[in-house]
Motif scaffolding. Sequence first.
Motif, PDB file in Angstrom:
ATOM      1  N   PHE A  11     -15.124   5.639   0.463  1.00  0.00           N
ATOM      2  CA  PHE A  11     -15.647   7.013   0.356  1.00  0.00           C
ATOM      3  C   PHE A  11     -14.596   8.040   0.794  1.00  0.00           C
ATOM      4  CE2 PHE A  11     -19.634   4.688   0.446  1.00  0.00           C
ATOM      5  CZ  PHE A  11     -20.424   5.409  -0.419  1.00  0.00           C
ATOM      6  N   GLY A  12     -13.965   7.777   1.949  1.00  0.00           N
ATOM      7  CA  GLY A  12     -13.005   8.742   2.493  1.00  0.00           C
ATOM      8  C   GLY A  12     -11.803   8.925   1.588  1.00  0.00           C
ATOM      9  N   SER A  34      -4.838   0.891  -1.982  1.00  0.00           N
ATOM     10  CA  SER A  34      -5.983   0.152  -1.447  1.00  0.00           C
ATOM     11  C   SER A  34      -5.854  -1.313  -1.816  1.00  0.00           C
ATOM     12  CB  SER A  34      -7.286   0.735  -1.986  1.00  0.00           C
ATOM     13  OG  SER A  34      -8.371   0.270  -1.210  1.00  0.00           O
ATOM     14  N   ARG A  35      -6.465  -2.188  -0.989  1.00  0.00           N
ATOM     15  CA  ARG A  35      -6.260  -3.632  -1.219  1.00  0.00           C
ATOM     16  C   ARG A  35      -6.996  -4.136  -2.456  1.00  0.00           C
ATOM     17  NH1 ARG A  35      -9.569  -5.122   3.789  1.00  0.00           N
ATOM     18  NH2 ARG A  35      -7.548  -5.464   4.752  1.00  0.00           N
ATOM     19  N   HIS A  42     -21.334   0.885  -0.767  1.00  0.00           N
ATOM     20  CA  HIS A  42     -21.967   0.045   0.265  1.00  0.00           C
ATOM     21  C   HIS A  42     -23.466   0.286   0.466  1.00  0.00           C
ATOM     22  CE1 HIS A  42     -17.674  -0.427   1.588  1.00  0.00           C
ATOM     23  NE2 HIS A  42     -18.101  -1.665   1.562  1.00  0.00           N
ATOM     24  N   GLU A  77      -1.791  -4.325   0.052  1.00  0.00           N
ATOM     25  CA  GLU A  77      -2.274  -4.463   1.426  1.00  0.00           C
ATOM     26  C   GLU A  77      -1.368  -3.667   2.378  1.00  0.00           C
ATOM     27  OE1 GLU A  77      -4.935  -6.299   2.353  1.00  0.00           O
ATOM     28  OE2 GLU A  77      -4.654  -6.106   4.521  1.00  0.00           O
ATOM     29  N   VAL A  78      -1.962  -2.744   3.118  1.00  0.00           N
ATOM     30  CA  VAL A  78      -1.195  -1.965   4.099  1.00  0.00           C
ATOM     31  C   VAL A  78      -1.076  -2.776   5.388  1.00  0.00           C
ATOM     32  CG1 VAL A  78      -1.210   0.123   5.521  1.00  0.00           C
ATOM     33  CG2 VAL A  78      -2.010   0.222   3.140  1.00  0.00           C
ATOM     34  N   ASP A 286     -14.754   5.795   8.581  1.00  0.00           N
ATOM     35  CA  ASP A 286     -15.144   4.858   9.639  1.00  0.00           C
ATOM     36  C   ASP A 286     -14.018   4.614  10.650  1.00  0.00           C
ATOM     37  OD1 ASP A 286     -17.553   4.582   8.350  1.00  0.00           O
ATOM     38  OD2 ASP A 286     -17.356   2.438   7.936  1.00  0.00           O
ATOM     39  N   MET A 295     -21.055   6.527   8.964  1.00  0.00           N
ATOM     40  CA  MET A 295     -21.788   6.708   7.707  1.00  0.00           C
ATOM     41  C   MET A 295     -20.871   7.211   6.588  1.00  0.00           C
ATOM     42  SD  MET A 295     -24.982   6.109   8.654  1.00  0.00           S
ATOM     43  CE  MET A 295     -25.896   6.789   7.289  1.00  0.00           C
ATOM     44  N   GLY A 296     -21.256   6.851   5.352  1.00  0.00           N
ATOM     45  CA  GLY A 296     -20.482   7.259   4.187  1.00  0.00           C
ATOM     46  C   GLY A 296     -20.460   8.766   3.975  1.00  0.00           C
ATOM     47  N   HIS A 297     -21.605   9.435   4.224  1.00  0.00           N
ATOM     48  CA  HIS A 297     -21.616  10.890   3.987  1.00  0.00           C
ATOM     49  C   HIS A 297     -20.709  11.604   4.981  1.00  0.00           C
ATOM     50  CE1 HIS A 297     -23.980  12.344   7.437  1.00  0.00           C
ATOM     51  NE2 HIS A 297     -24.529  11.154   7.393  1.00  0.00           N
ATOM     52  N   LYS A 363     -33.023   8.369  -2.289  1.00  0.00           N
ATOM     53  CA  LYS A 363     -31.834   7.554  -1.988  1.00  0.00           C
ATOM     54  C   LYS A 363     -31.326   6.867  -3.259  1.00  0.00           C
ATOM     55  CE  LYS A 363     -29.793   4.481   1.361  1.00  0.00           C
ATOM     56  NZ  LYS A 363     -29.854   3.992   2.717  1.00  0.00           N
TER      57      LYS A 363
HETATM   58  C1  LIG Z   1     -24.759  -2.414   3.755  1.00  0.00           C
HETATM   59  C2  LIG Z   1     -24.326  -1.010   4.068  1.00  0.00           C
HETATM   60  C3  LIG Z   1     -25.238   0.026   3.964  1.00  0.00           C
HETATM   61  C4  LIG Z   1     -24.848   1.343   4.254  1.00  0.00           C
HETATM   62  N1  LIG Z   1     -25.747   2.365   4.107  1.00  0.00           N
HETATM   63  C5  LIG Z   1     -25.332   3.644   4.259  1.00  0.00           C
HETATM   64  C6  LIG Z   1     -26.204   4.718   3.982  1.00  0.00           C
HETATM   65  O1  LIG Z   1     -27.366   4.531   3.630  1.00  0.00           O
HETATM   66  N2  LIG Z   1     -25.732   5.991   4.116  1.00  0.00           N
HETATM   67  C7  LIG Z   1     -24.442   6.239   4.491  1.00  0.00           C
HETATM   68  O2  LIG Z   1     -24.055   7.432   4.585  1.00  0.00           O
HETATM   69  N3  LIG Z   1     -23.591   5.228   4.796  1.00  0.00           N
HETATM   70  C8  LIG Z   1     -24.000   3.951   4.666  1.00  0.00           C
HETATM   71  N4  LIG Z   1     -23.138   2.920   4.932  1.00  0.00           N
HETATM   72  C9  LIG Z   1     -21.854   3.220   5.570  1.00  0.00           C
HETATM   73  C10 LIG Z   1     -20.776   3.616   4.586  1.00  0.00           C
HETATM   74  O3  LIG Z   1     -20.691   2.698   3.527  1.00  0.00           O
HETATM   75  C11 LIG Z   1     -19.439   3.693   5.325  1.00  0.00           C
HETATM   76  O4  LIG Z   1     -19.560   4.589   6.379  1.00  0.00           O
HETATM   77  C12 LIG Z   1     -18.347   4.142   4.383  1.00  0.00           C
HETATM   78  O5  LIG Z   1     -18.109   3.122   3.429  1.00  0.00           O
HETATM   79  C13 LIG Z   1     -17.061   4.483   5.126  1.00  0.00           C
HETATM   80  O6  LIG Z   1     -16.104   4.920   4.199  1.00  0.00           O
HETATM   81  P1  LIG Z   1     -14.552   4.750   4.499  1.00  0.00           P
HETATM   82  O7  LIG Z   1     -13.846   5.298   3.326  1.00  0.00           O
HETATM   83  O8  LIG Z   1     -14.239   5.267   5.845  1.00  0.00           O
HETATM   84  O9  LIG Z   1     -14.338   3.183   4.621  1.00  0.00           O
HETATM   85  P2  LIG Z   1     -14.567   2.024   3.518  1.00  0.00           P
HETATM   86  O10 LIG Z   1     -15.646   2.382   2.559  1.00  0.00           O
HETATM   87  O11 LIG Z   1     -14.705   0.794   4.331  1.00  0.00           O
HETATM   88  O12 LIG Z   1     -13.190   2.015   2.736  1.00  0.00           O
HETATM   89  C14 LIG Z   1     -12.002   1.510   3.289  1.00  0.00           C
HETATM   90  C15 LIG Z   1     -11.079   1.153   2.146  1.00  0.00           C
HETATM   91  O13 LIG Z   1      -9.812   0.743   2.661  1.00  0.00           O
HETATM   92  C16 LIG Z   1      -9.447  -0.520   2.080  1.00  0.00           C
HETATM   93  N5  LIG Z   1      -8.638  -1.222   3.075  1.00  0.00           N
HETATM   94  C17 LIG Z   1      -9.009  -1.574   4.337  1.00  0.00           C
HETATM   95  N6  LIG Z   1      -7.956  -2.124   4.981  1.00  0.00           N
HETATM   96  C18 LIG Z   1      -6.922  -2.129   4.108  1.00  0.00           C
HETATM   97  C19 LIG Z   1      -5.559  -2.533   4.208  1.00  0.00           C
HETATM   98  N7  LIG Z   1      -5.062  -3.093   5.318  1.00  0.00           N
HETATM   99  N8  LIG Z   1      -4.768  -2.356   3.141  1.00  0.00           N
HETATM  100  C20 LIG Z   1      -5.248  -1.796   1.997  1.00  0.00           C
HETATM  101  N9  LIG Z   1      -6.522  -1.378   1.855  1.00  0.00           N
HETATM  102  C21 LIG Z   1      -7.346  -1.542   2.903  1.00  0.00           C
HETATM  103  C22 LIG Z   1     -10.764  -1.191   1.769  1.00  0.00           C
HETATM  104  O14 LIG Z   1     -10.601  -2.202   0.778  1.00  0.00           O
HETATM  105  C23 LIG Z   1     -11.586  -0.005   1.289  1.00  0.00           C
HETATM  106  O15 LIG Z   1     -11.318   0.290  -0.055  1.00  0.00           O
HETATM  107  C24 LIG Z   1     -23.514   1.608   4.654  1.00  0.00           C
HETATM  108  C25 LIG Z   1     -22.593   0.559   4.757  1.00  0.00           C
HETATM  109  C26 LIG Z   1     -22.996  -0.735   4.460  1.00  0.00           C
HETATM  110  C27 LIG Z   1     -21.969  -1.842   4.563  1.00  0.00           C
END
Ligand SMILES: Cc1cc2nc3c(=O)[nH]c(=O)nc-3n(C[C@H](O)[C@H](O)[C@H](O)COP(=O)(O)OP(=O)(O)OC[C@H]3O[C@@H](n4cnc5c(N)ncnc54)[C@H](O)[C@@H]3O)c2cc1C
Length: 375
Positions: A11-12, A34-35, A42, A77-78, A286, A295-297, A363
């Motif tokens: 998401f970020g 991204s990996r 999610h 992979e970072v 995260d 959270m994703g939002h 949702k």
């Molecule tokens: C089952 C479930 C239900 C959820 N329900 C909700 C909900 O209802 N509402 C809500 O707001 N949030 C919800 N969330 C939380 C939300 O999905 C996360 O907060 C959100 O995905 C965070 O986004 P992000 O971009 O920080 O991290 P991520 O989505 O985890 O993205 C990280 C990215 O970095 C990549 N990556 C990681 N390490 C490396 C590396 N070393 N090298 C290269 N790439 C790498 C990963 O492959 C991924 O693409 C839920 C999560 C889950 C698992």
Amino acid sequence: MARVLILGGGFGGVIAAQRLAEQLGDDHQITLVSRSRWFVFHPALVRLAFGKCEREDVSFNLRHTMLSERVNFIEAEVARIDPVERKVTIAHGEVEGRLPYDYLIFALGRRLATERITGFYEHAHHLLSVEKALRFGKAVSEFHEGRAVIGQCSGARLPVPVYETAFALSRLLEERGERDRARITIVSPDPPGLQLDDCEVTIALRKALAAHDIEFRPDFPIDRVTPGAATTSNGHGINFNLLMLLPPFQGSAAATHLGITNEESYINVDSAMHVVGVERMYAVGDCVNFSGPKMGHMAVRQAEVAATNLAAEIEGHLPVSRYSHDLRMVIDEGGGESMYVHKDIWTNEPANVRQGRFWSWAKRAHEKYWEAAHS
Ligand SMILES: Cc1cc2nc3c(=O)[nH]c(=O)nc-3n(C[C@H](O)[C@H](O)[C@H](O)COP(=O)(O)OP(=O)(O)OC[C@H]3O[C@@H](n4cnc5c(N)ncnc54)[C@H](O)[C@@H]3O)c2cc1C
């Protein structure tokens, strides 16, 4: 020309890339690493586990999305970052070696610290990835009686899928006419409250759990799993026939040992999403050191703030956007006990809680909107 590197295709990272592509002129280069080329939505993984949608419904190909946004995409992979030399080490993938940058957005999410729970890997299910959700779904299809334990370990900062799994399991067993043969227990190191310490939220949750005859065991920090049993650090145990447990979360290993994280490896940022003490580096999602559930939002809003401030910085301006730590959560119970919670975590004002079937529908509608708008 500025070289902007975004790490992470969640998401970020995706929102940061899209917002920067809108705000920066064509003379600047934007690259996302991204990996995996697959973006995973999610919040839909509980529905995937319970057979309510397919694998194709919860993911889309980032390479196509990014190219149409004029962002270079690298599947790799970072390993680590060097904020002094402004280089990122790539361990393996489409490129290898050290990638230079002028500005960095770190969005690698969180790591699952399963190694901290003895026996987790061998004996527990979780549903934090597509593969794990499908595997848990198979175990659910074979569960017909006994005790299902659903829960989270200390440090797992995500209560939504715990409650949604318990509700979905209860509904499924009812549909099959097997509800009387099964006991569902939620275990948590915390009281029932979505890690928010808010009495309105606790009351609404208790009501929803009671409607499904789901037990709740607080103060239950599991640290060991054996076949059929889980035990806590304070010596309590619980037997299970089915276990879905969220492991502890930790910040990304790529940011550790740089003096920019707390003891759990979450990155310290200010409200402009700028990494504290490091020039030209932002972090979102995260991976950042903010309190409460992750959270994703929040990742989306933080990415918008970081992208706006980074674009301003390139133009020589001060930050123009600030993040405020609002939580907006929907727990989909599948019917009238579904719940929406809005709370400002930093001010800790009482939460706004609404309950009703509308939130379940909203949702799912949001899921469809997100995929249509970003894939
Ligand atoms: C089952 C479930 C239900 C959820 N329900 C909700 C909900 O209802 N509402 C809500 O707001 N949030 C919800 N969330 C939380 C939300 O999905 C996360 O907060 C959100 O995905 C965070 O986004 P992000 O971009 O920080 O991290 P991520 O989505 O985890 O993205 C990280 C990215 O970095 C990549 N990556 C990681 N390490 C490396 C590396 N070393 N090298 C290269 N790439 C790498 C990963 O492959 C991924 O693409 C839920 C999560 C889950 C698992």
